[in-house]
Write a protein that holds these residues in place. Sequence first.
Motif, PDB file in Angstrom:
ATOM      1  N   SER A  42       1.786   6.717  -4.501  1.00  0.00           N
ATOM      2  CA  SER A  42       1.407   5.911  -3.338  1.00  0.00           C
ATOM      3  C   SER A  42       2.015   4.526  -3.459  1.00  0.00           C
ATOM      4  O   SER A  42       1.972   3.911  -4.528  1.00  0.00           O
ATOM      5  CB  SER A  42      -0.121   5.785  -3.241  1.00  0.00           C
ATOM      6  OG  SER A  42      -0.721   7.049  -3.060  1.00  0.00           O
ATOM      7  N   LEU A  43       2.577   4.038  -2.372  1.00  0.00           N
ATOM      8  CA  LEU A  43       3.162   2.706  -2.334  1.00  0.00           C
ATOM      9  C   LEU A  43       2.646   1.960  -1.107  1.00  0.00           C
ATOM     10  O   LEU A  43       2.406   2.571  -0.063  1.00  0.00           O
ATOM     11  CB  LEU A  43       4.684   2.779  -2.280  1.00  0.00           C
ATOM     12  CG  LEU A  43       5.413   3.227  -3.555  1.00  0.00           C
ATOM     13  CD1 LEU A  43       6.897   3.387  -3.264  1.00  0.00           C
ATOM     14  CD2 LEU A  43       5.209   2.210  -4.658  1.00  0.00           C
ATOM     15  N   PRO A  44       2.484   0.643  -1.195  1.00  0.00           N
ATOM     16  CA  PRO A  44       2.032  -0.129  -0.038  1.00  0.00           C
ATOM     17  C   PRO A  44       3.183  -0.457   0.899  1.00  0.00           C
ATOM     18  O   PRO A  44       4.256  -0.872   0.461  1.00  0.00           O
ATOM     19  CB  PRO A  44       1.454  -1.395  -0.678  1.00  0.00           C
ATOM     20  CG  PRO A  44       2.258  -1.576  -1.926  1.00  0.00           C
ATOM     21  CD  PRO A  44       2.582  -0.176  -2.422  1.00  0.00           C
ATOM     22  N   ALA A  45       2.965  -0.256   2.178  1.00  0.00           N
ATOM     23  CA  ALA A  45       3.939  -0.618   3.212  1.00  0.00           C
ATOM     24  C   ALA A  45       3.374  -1.779   4.017  1.00  0.00           C
ATOM     25  O   ALA A  45       2.209  -1.758   4.423  1.00  0.00           O
ATOM     26  CB  ALA A  45       4.224   0.573   4.130  1.00  0.00           C
ATOM     27  N   ALA A  46       4.181  -2.780   4.245  1.00  0.00           N
ATOM     28  CA  ALA A  46       3.726  -3.956   4.996  1.00  0.00           C
ATOM     29  C   ALA A  46       3.412  -3.578   6.443  1.00  0.00           C
ATOM     30  O   ALA A  46       4.179  -2.865   7.090  1.00  0.00           O
ATOM     31  CB  ALA A  46       4.803  -5.038   4.962  1.00  0.00           C
ATOM     32  N   ASN A  47       2.283  -4.043   6.934  1.00  0.00           N
ATOM     33  CA  ASN A  47       1.935  -3.854   8.345  1.00  0.00           C
ATOM     34  C   ASN A  47       2.699  -4.892   9.168  1.00  0.00           C
ATOM     35  O   ASN A  47       2.191  -5.965   9.480  1.00  0.00           O
ATOM     36  CB  ASN A  47       0.429  -4.023   8.555  1.00  0.00           C
ATOM     37  CG  ASN A  47      -0.360  -2.891   7.946  1.00  0.00           C
ATOM     38  OD1 ASN A  47       0.103  -1.763   7.868  1.00  0.00           O
ATOM     39  ND2 ASN A  47      -1.568  -3.186   7.493  1.00  0.00           N
ATOM     40  N   ASP A  48       3.944  -4.569   9.505  1.00  0.00           N
ATOM     41  CA  ASP A  48       4.811  -5.533  10.186  1.00  0.00           C
ATOM     42  C   ASP A  48       4.995  -5.231  11.672  1.00  0.00           C
ATOM     43  O   ASP A  48       5.833  -5.850  12.333  1.00  0.00           O
ATOM     44  CB  ASP A  48       6.171  -5.596   9.491  1.00  0.00           C
ATOM     45  CG  ASP A  48       6.841  -4.235   9.360  1.00  0.00           C
ATOM     46  OD1 ASP A  48       6.235  -3.220   9.773  1.00  0.00           O
ATOM     47  OD2 ASP A  48       7.972  -4.170   8.845  1.00  0.00           O
ATOM     48  N   LEU A  49       4.238  -4.279  12.200  1.00  0.00           N
ATOM     49  CA  LEU A  49       4.268  -3.996  13.635  1.00  0.00           C
ATOM     50  C   LEU A  49       2.870  -4.241  14.186  1.00  0.00           C
ATOM     51  O   LEU A  49       1.896  -3.640  13.738  1.00  0.00           O
ATOM     52  CB  LEU A  49       4.701  -2.556  13.908  1.00  0.00           C
ATOM     53  CG  LEU A  49       4.769  -2.169  15.388  1.00  0.00           C
ATOM     54  CD1 LEU A  49       5.858  -2.964  16.095  1.00  0.00           C
ATOM     55  CD2 LEU A  49       5.015  -0.673  15.554  1.00  0.00           C
ATOM     56  N   PHE A  50       2.773  -5.130  15.153  1.00  0.00           N
ATOM     57  CA  PHE A  50       1.487  -5.500  15.739  1.00  0.00           C
ATOM     58  C   PHE A  50       1.341  -4.821  17.093  1.00  0.00           C
ATOM     59  O   PHE A  50       2.246  -4.869  17.924  1.00  0.00           O
ATOM     60  CB  PHE A  50       1.391  -7.013  15.875  1.00  0.00           C
ATOM     61  CG  PHE A  50       1.648  -7.724  14.578  1.00  0.00           C
ATOM     62  CD1 PHE A  50       0.625  -7.933  13.672  1.00  0.00           C
ATOM     63  CD2 PHE A  50       2.925  -8.147  14.243  1.00  0.00           C
ATOM     64  CE1 PHE A  50       0.859  -8.560  12.461  1.00  0.00           C
ATOM     65  CE2 PHE A  50       3.174  -8.776  13.037  1.00  0.00           C
ATOM     66  CZ  PHE A  50       2.138  -8.983  12.138  1.00  0.00           C
ATOM     67  N   VAL A  51       0.212  -4.177  17.300  1.00  0.00           N
ATOM     68  CA  VAL A  51      -0.048  -3.416  18.521  1.00  0.00           C
ATOM     69  C   VAL A  51      -1.347  -3.897  19.140  1.00  0.00           C
ATOM     70  O   VAL A  51      -2.364  -4.027  18.441  1.00  0.00           O
ATOM     71  CB  VAL A  51      -0.140  -1.903  18.219  1.00  0.00           C
ATOM     72  CG1 VAL A  51      -0.371  -1.125  19.513  1.00  0.00           C
ATOM     73  CG2 VAL A  51       1.126  -1.409  17.531  1.00  0.00           C
ATOM     74  N   ILE A 215      -4.336 -12.931  13.820  1.00  0.00           N
ATOM     75  CA  ILE A 215      -3.817 -11.645  13.360  1.00  0.00           C
ATOM     76  C   ILE A 215      -3.431 -11.778  11.894  1.00  0.00           C
ATOM     77  O   ILE A 215      -2.691 -12.679  11.519  1.00  0.00           O
ATOM     78  CB  ILE A 215      -2.579 -11.198  14.176  1.00  0.00           C
ATOM     79  CG1 ILE A 215      -2.936 -11.043  15.657  1.00  0.00           C
ATOM     80  CG2 ILE A 215      -2.026  -9.887  13.629  1.00  0.00           C
ATOM     81  CD1 ILE A 215      -1.751 -10.681  16.527  1.00  0.00           C
ATOM     82  N   GLU A 216      -3.963 -10.898  11.060  1.00  0.00           N
ATOM     83  CA  GLU A 216      -3.608 -10.854   9.642  1.00  0.00           C
ATOM     84  C   GLU A 216      -3.084  -9.464   9.333  1.00  0.00           C
ATOM     85  O   GLU A 216      -3.772  -8.472   9.563  1.00  0.00           O
ATOM     86  CB  GLU A 216      -4.809 -11.187   8.771  1.00  0.00           C
ATOM     87  CG  GLU A 216      -4.475 -11.251   7.287  1.00  0.00           C
ATOM     88  CD  GLU A 216      -5.668 -11.675   6.445  1.00  0.00           C
ATOM     89  OE1 GLU A 216      -5.557 -11.596   5.214  1.00  0.00           O
ATOM     90  OE2 GLU A 216      -6.696 -12.060   7.027  1.00  0.00           O
ATOM     91  N   ALA A 217      -1.867  -9.390   8.810  1.00  0.00           N
ATOM     92  CA  ALA A 217      -1.166  -8.110   8.699  1.00  0.00           C
ATOM     93  C   ALA A 217      -1.737  -7.176   7.640  1.00  0.00           C
ATOM     94  O   ALA A 217      -2.278  -6.124   7.936  1.00  0.00           O
ATOM     95  CB  ALA A 217       0.316  -8.352   8.439  1.00  0.00           C
TER      96      ALA A 217
END
Length: 234
Positions: A42-51, A215-217
């Motif tokens: 498991s690896l962390p992916a940045a939440n870089d898309l805001f919806v 908003i905090e990613a």
Amino acid sequence: MKLPARLFASTLLASAVVALPAVAGDGFRSALPVVDLSAEASLPAANDLFVASLYLERDGRDPAALADEVNREIAAALATARERKSVKVQSDGTQTWPIHGKEDRRIEGWRMRSTIRLESRDAGAMSELVGVLQSRLAVGQIGMQPAPETRRAVADEAMVAAIRNFEARAGVIAGALGKRYRLRQLSMSEAGGVPVYARMRSAPAMMAEASPAPIEAGETLVNVSVSGSIELID
């Protein structure tokens, strides 16, 4: 074998099933011991898309007049959103349903709800636009998730780590039995956490002086599992 420094968590699972002889998928019968095992990473992916999802809900007795009012408001909101070039905007559906009387259940009016959806990788532009639109629309939810290309890149890293974990476990099992091994079958699956949402229930009338929405990613875990079987050879 050394795993990548970004590896957030990994789990190694193994179960050994020895069959003599074993039947391969093509009907070939192997006299070699077969071991089934699995591994994951498991690896962390940045939440870089805001919806964001925003909506307008109105009631009225005349469905045609109600539709005209809602459509005009949504059109104005879409026009405002399209001025922000870094934000993608689209209509996200309209629903209409009757309002029944409490006693005789006759239709006394109609309720219409129309929704728009915003997407952006620019947190500042998204926050500012949501704040502006709150003067006429209600916010259903604001979500953060990895953009497709971000998720794919992280999933590829996790896949490599999971395969290395599989190879390491296979080597341990074969070595403990004083044998070598060869890969017989391998399959992979990918999973990830659900998007992070911040629900906002305030009505448009309560937001006359709209301010940018915070908003905090954060991050989302992307998990890749590898399962397969090996044959033990001398």
